[in-house]
Write a protein that holds these residues in place. Structure first.
Motif, PDB file in Angstrom:
ATOM      1  N   GLY A  26      18.711  36.219  16.651  1.00  0.00           N
ATOM      2  CA  GLY A  26      19.790  35.256  16.872  1.00  0.00           C
ATOM      3  C   GLY A  26      19.451  34.241  17.952  1.00  0.00           C
ATOM      4  O   GLY A  26      20.331  33.772  18.662  1.00  0.00           O
ATOM      5  N   LEU A  27      18.164  33.924  18.071  1.00  0.00           N
ATOM      6  CA  LEU A  27      17.694  32.947  19.055  1.00  0.00           C
ATOM      7  C   LEU A  27      17.126  31.732  18.337  1.00  0.00           C
ATOM      8  O   LEU A  27      16.738  31.819  17.182  1.00  0.00           O
ATOM      9  CB  LEU A  27      16.586  33.555  19.925  1.00  0.00           C
ATOM     10  CG  LEU A  27      16.921  34.795  20.741  1.00  0.00           C
ATOM     11  CD1 LEU A  27      15.667  35.369  21.370  1.00  0.00           C
ATOM     12  CD2 LEU A  27      17.945  34.459  21.801  1.00  0.00           C
ATOM     13  N   SER A  28      17.041  30.631  19.054  1.00  0.00           N
ATOM     14  CA  SER A  28      16.343  29.477  18.489  1.00  0.00           C
ATOM     15  C   SER A  28      14.842  29.739  18.602  1.00  0.00           C
ATOM     16  O   SER A  28      14.394  30.542  19.432  1.00  0.00           O
ATOM     17  CB  SER A  28      16.709  28.204  19.244  1.00  0.00           C
ATOM     18  OG  SER A  28      16.158  28.244  20.552  1.00  0.00           O
ATOM     19  N   LYS A  29      14.057  29.059  17.767  1.00  0.00           N
ATOM     20  CA  LYS A  29      12.605  29.211  17.858  1.00  0.00           C
ATOM     21  C   LYS A  29      12.115  28.741  19.225  1.00  0.00           C
ATOM     22  O   LYS A  29      11.232  29.366  19.809  1.00  0.00           O
ATOM     23  CB  LYS A  29      11.903  28.440  16.742  1.00  0.00           C
ATOM     24  CG  LYS A  29      12.046  29.092  15.399  1.00  0.00           C
ATOM     25  CD  LYS A  29      11.162  28.519  14.311  1.00  0.00           C
ATOM     26  CE  LYS A  29      10.856  27.087  14.371  1.00  0.00           C
ATOM     27  NZ  LYS A  29      10.119  26.567  13.213  1.00  0.00           N
ATOM     28  N   GLY A  30      12.694  27.680  19.740  1.00  0.00           N
ATOM     29  CA  GLY A  30      12.306  27.171  21.053  1.00  0.00           C
ATOM     30  C   GLY A  30      12.543  28.187  22.155  1.00  0.00           C
ATOM     31  O   GLY A  30      11.704  28.369  23.042  1.00  0.00           O
ATOM     32  N   ASN A  31      13.696  28.843  22.088  1.00  0.00           N
ATOM     33  CA  ASN A  31      14.014  29.869  23.081  1.00  0.00           C
ATOM     34  C   ASN A  31      13.029  31.035  22.971  1.00  0.00           C
ATOM     35  O   ASN A  31      12.556  31.551  23.990  1.00  0.00           O
ATOM     36  CB  ASN A  31      15.447  30.360  22.898  1.00  0.00           C
ATOM     37  CG  ASN A  31      15.922  31.219  24.034  1.00  0.00           C
ATOM     38  OD1 ASN A  31      15.217  32.082  24.511  1.00  0.00           O
ATOM     39  ND2 ASN A  31      17.153  30.984  24.453  1.00  0.00           N
ATOM     40  N   LEU A  32      12.700  31.439  21.756  1.00  0.00           N
ATOM     41  CA  LEU A  32      11.762  32.539  21.571  1.00  0.00           C
ATOM     42  C   LEU A  32      10.367  32.143  22.050  1.00  0.00           C
ATOM     43  O   LEU A  32       9.690  32.942  22.703  1.00  0.00           O
ATOM     44  CB  LEU A  32      11.732  32.990  20.107  1.00  0.00           C
ATOM     45  CG  LEU A  32      10.932  34.257  19.840  1.00  0.00           C
ATOM     46  CD1 LEU A  32      11.414  35.435  20.665  1.00  0.00           C
ATOM     47  CD2 LEU A  32      10.980  34.604  18.365  1.00  0.00           C
ATOM     48  N   TYR A  33       9.931  30.924  21.753  1.00  0.00           N
ATOM     49  CA  TYR A  33       8.635  30.460  22.260  1.00  0.00           C
ATOM     50  C   TYR A  33       8.621  30.471  23.796  1.00  0.00           C
ATOM     51  O   TYR A  33       7.611  30.798  24.417  1.00  0.00           O
ATOM     52  CB  TYR A  33       8.302  29.056  21.752  1.00  0.00           C
ATOM     53  CG  TYR A  33       7.683  29.033  20.389  1.00  0.00           C
ATOM     54  CD1 TYR A  33       6.446  29.633  20.142  1.00  0.00           C
ATOM     55  CD2 TYR A  33       8.315  28.395  19.327  1.00  0.00           C
ATOM     56  CE1 TYR A  33       5.868  29.606  18.883  1.00  0.00           C
ATOM     57  CE2 TYR A  33       7.739  28.361  18.059  1.00  0.00           C
ATOM     58  CZ  TYR A  33       6.520  28.965  17.854  1.00  0.00           C
ATOM     59  OH  TYR A  33       5.952  28.942  16.610  1.00  0.00           O
ATOM     60  N   ASN A  34       9.742  30.121  24.401  1.00  0.00           N
ATOM     61  CA  ASN A  34       9.839  30.160  25.861  1.00  0.00           C
ATOM     62  C   ASN A  34       9.684  31.590  26.370  1.00  0.00           C
ATOM     63  O   ASN A  34       8.978  31.838  27.350  1.00  0.00           O
ATOM     64  CB  ASN A  34      11.159  29.559  26.330  1.00  0.00           C
ATOM     65  CG  ASN A  34      11.190  29.356  27.823  1.00  0.00           C
ATOM     66  OD1 ASN A  34      10.228  28.879  28.412  1.00  0.00           O
ATOM     67  ND2 ASN A  34      12.298  29.727  28.434  1.00  0.00           N
ATOM     68  N   GLN A  35      10.322  32.553  25.710  1.00  0.00           N
ATOM     69  CA  GLN A  35      10.198  33.959  26.096  1.00  0.00           C
ATOM     70  C   GLN A  35       8.756  34.438  25.936  1.00  0.00           C
ATOM     71  O   GLN A  35       8.249  35.217  26.747  1.00  0.00           O
ATOM     72  CB  GLN A  35      11.156  34.832  25.275  1.00  0.00           C
ATOM     73  CG  GLN A  35      12.616  34.559  25.514  1.00  0.00           C
ATOM     74  CD  GLN A  35      13.001  34.757  26.965  1.00  0.00           C
ATOM     75  OE1 GLN A  35      12.690  35.771  27.570  1.00  0.00           O
ATOM     76  NE2 GLN A  35      13.664  33.767  27.546  1.00  0.00           N
ATOM     77  N   ILE A  36       8.095  33.967  24.891  1.00  0.00           N
ATOM     78  CA  ILE A  36       6.689  34.316  24.668  1.00  0.00           C
ATOM     79  C   ILE A  36       5.830  33.718  25.778  1.00  0.00           C
ATOM     80  O   ILE A  36       4.961  34.394  26.340  1.00  0.00           O
ATOM     81  CB  ILE A  36       6.231  33.842  23.271  1.00  0.00           C
ATOM     82  CG1 ILE A  36       6.895  34.706  22.198  1.00  0.00           C
ATOM     83  CG2 ILE A  36       4.715  33.875  23.146  1.00  0.00           C
ATOM     84  CD1 ILE A  36       6.767  34.166  20.786  1.00  0.00           C
TER      85      ILE A  36
END
Length: 64
Positions: A26-36
């Motif tokens: 339930g995250l945006s791809k941008g948010n997930l890339y930031n977490q990565i």
């Protein structure tokens, strides 16, 4: 269907793409890339491709 059930489905793939993992979490791809980028979420980098191992994601979710 819960997120955990989605991860344990009969799909034989051991990894998720960033888009699949983002949708599941339930995250945006941008948010997930930031977490990565912050190394906050487990991932594998194969060449230019980033993959999220399902087993590692489950452990990370249980721990969080």
């Amino acid at each position: 269907m819960s997120k955990k059930e989605n991860l344990n489905s009969t799909d034989y793939s051991l990894t998720l793409s960033v888009a699949e993992a983002a949708k599941l979490l339930g995250l945006s791809k941008g948010n997930l890339y930031n977490q990565i980028r912050l190394k906050a979420i487990p991932y594998l980098k194969i060449g230019r491709r980033i993959l999220i191992p399902k087993a590692a994601l489950l452990q990370w979710l249980e721990k969080s």
